[in-house]
Motif scaffolding. Structure first.
Motif, PDB file in Angstrom:
ATOM      1  N   ILE A 209       0.876  -1.055  -0.374  1.00 20.53           N
ATOM      2  CA  ILE A 209       0.306  -0.145   0.029  1.00 20.53           C
ATOM      3  C   ILE A 209       0.613   0.819  -0.034  1.00 20.53           C
ATOM      4  CG2 ILE A 209      -1.486   1.611   1.663  1.00 20.53           C
ATOM      5  CD1 ILE A 209      -2.753  -1.729   2.072  1.00 20.53           C
ATOM      6  N   GLU A 210       1.942   1.134   0.994  1.00 15.35           N
ATOM      7  CA  GLU A 210       2.589   2.620   0.759  1.00 15.35           C
ATOM      8  C   GLU A 210       3.137   2.774  -0.511  1.00 15.35           C
ATOM      9  OE1 GLU A 210       5.796   1.543   4.157  1.00 15.35           O
ATOM     10  OE2 GLU A 210       4.035   1.633   5.521  1.00 15.35           O
ATOM     11  N   GLN A 211       3.497   1.826  -1.526  1.00 16.07           N
ATOM     12  CA  GLN A 211       4.722   1.685  -2.599  1.00 16.07           C
ATOM     13  C   GLN A 211       3.383   2.470  -4.290  1.00 16.07           C
ATOM     14  OE1 GLN A 211       5.878  -1.850  -3.368  1.00 16.07           O
ATOM     15  NE2 GLN A 211       7.459  -1.341  -2.367  1.00 16.07           N
ATOM     16  N   ASP A 212       2.501   2.506  -3.859  1.00 13.68           N
ATOM     17  CA  ASP A 212       1.073   3.104  -4.365  1.00 13.68           C
ATOM     18  C   ASP A 212       0.875   4.143  -4.318  1.00 13.68           C
ATOM     19  OD1 ASP A 212      -0.767   3.418  -6.251  1.00 13.68           O
ATOM     20  OD2 ASP A 212      -1.396   0.770  -5.996  1.00 13.68           O
ATOM     21  N   GLU A 213       1.265   5.311  -5.110  1.00  8.51           N
ATOM     22  CA  GLU A 213       1.308   6.339  -4.536  1.00  8.51           C
ATOM     23  C   GLU A 213      -0.605   7.225  -5.147  1.00  8.51           C
ATOM     24  OE1 GLU A 213       4.146   7.827  -7.498  1.00  8.51           O
ATOM     25  OE2 GLU A 213       5.983   7.681  -6.273  1.00  8.51           O
ATOM     26  N   ARG A 214      -1.008   6.384  -5.896  1.00  5.99           N
ATOM     27  CA  ARG A 214      -2.465   6.673  -6.106  1.00  5.99           C
ATOM     28  C   ARG A 214      -3.470   6.158  -5.062  1.00  5.99           C
ATOM     29  NH1 ARG A 214      -2.966   2.000 -10.364  1.00  5.99           N
ATOM     30  NH2 ARG A 214      -2.263   1.225  -8.744  1.00  5.99           N
TER      31      ARG A 214
END
Length: 292
Positions: A209-214
């Protein structure tokens, strides 16, 4: 006076007018007042209809609905002033109003279903639960709103099917609008095996989740164990994304979580069935004896 002697009816008419001058003047004034009422009614009907048209155009209402409403307002105002003008010149208007009411009742009974759809269309235009271009779910139908007509609403489904729904059914059913707010929440249920450690599963999912900028981190992220199911530990994952990026983020999140769990050797359960076979020794069956 010789001309009046030749035409006695004309002479008597002038004499009657001379003898009832007050009544003639009053009747003439009533005629003028009735004409003024008609002129004022025409002016007010045009003014209000044009004002309503501008208001509805600003709200981007369908052109068909605008034309109908403006015409309806104009004719109602004109009918009111016509009745007032007839009453001004001395015509009994109660019978006219009764006839109009009876005709309206008969038309209403004959067009009961259509009038209910019309009334529902008025509510849809007034309350605006959805607009053209928004994605909504009405009953079991989900699609993009194309047009809001006077008696029905047209939806375009994801597989390009055009669905026409009567407005009366829309008002009486649940309306789910997916496009009204800028953000939507993604709800996922991730099941893992009972041998998995809870902290490890939460760490892997939070890292994805932290890696997804959306994903909007400011609205909060939920990754919690929500259910001890029959054959799995079910984790509830809830994140917020912008409305237009909902489905792409949804699919990417599922794929990335699956790959991350596999990479960290966290098993995903699948339905299993254990079958036990028990040998039963053959025993002689007792025989029934008939007694006479």
């Amino acid at each position: 006076m010789q001309g009046f002697t030749l035409f006695p009816k004309i002479r008597s008419g002038f004499e009657w007018v001379a003898g009832h001058s007050d009544a003639v003047i009053q009747f003439g004034w009533n005629i003028v007042a009735a004409a003024i009422l008609l002129f004022i009614g025409k002016f007010i009907s045009r003014l209000l209809s044009h004002g309503l048209e501008k208001l509805l155009l600003k709200r981007r209402v369908d052109v068909t609905i605008i034309q109908f409403f403006t015409a309806l307002v104009r004719y109602i105002i004109l009918a009111f002033f016509v009745v007032a003008a007839l009453g001004r010149i001395g015509i009994e208007t109660s019978s006219i109003i009764a006839i109009i009411g009876a005709a309206g009742l008969a038309v209403g009974l004959a067009l009961q279903g259509s009038l209910s759809n019309f009334a529902a269309g008025v509510l849809l235009v007034s309350l605006r639960p959805f607009r053209a271009g928004e994605i909504v779910q009405i009953g079991v139908v989900t699609g993009t709103v194309e047009k809001v007509h006077l008696f029905s609403t047209t939806l375009l489904t994801a597989d390009s099917k055009e669905v026409v729904i009567p407005n009366g059914k829309i008002i009486s059913d649940n309306i789910i609008n997916y496009s009204r707010h800028p953000f939507r929440r993604i709800d996922l249920v991730i099941g893992v095996g009972y041998q998995s450690r809870i902290a490890d599963v939460k760490h892997v999912i939070n890292h994805i989740i932290e890696q997804d900028e959306r994903i909007d981190q400011s609205r909060g992220v939920t990754v919690r164990l929500g259910e001890l199911a029959a054959s799995s530990l079910n984790f509830y994952v809830r994140v917020w994304v912008r409305n237009g990026e909902y489905w792409n983020t949804y699919y990417d999140l599922l794929e990335n979580i699956k790959e991350a769990l596999d990479a960290n050797h966290i098993d995903l359960p699948y339905p299993q069935m254990d079958i036990r076979v028990q040998n039963v020794s053959s025993q002689p069956q007792p025989q029934l004896q008939l007694v006479d």
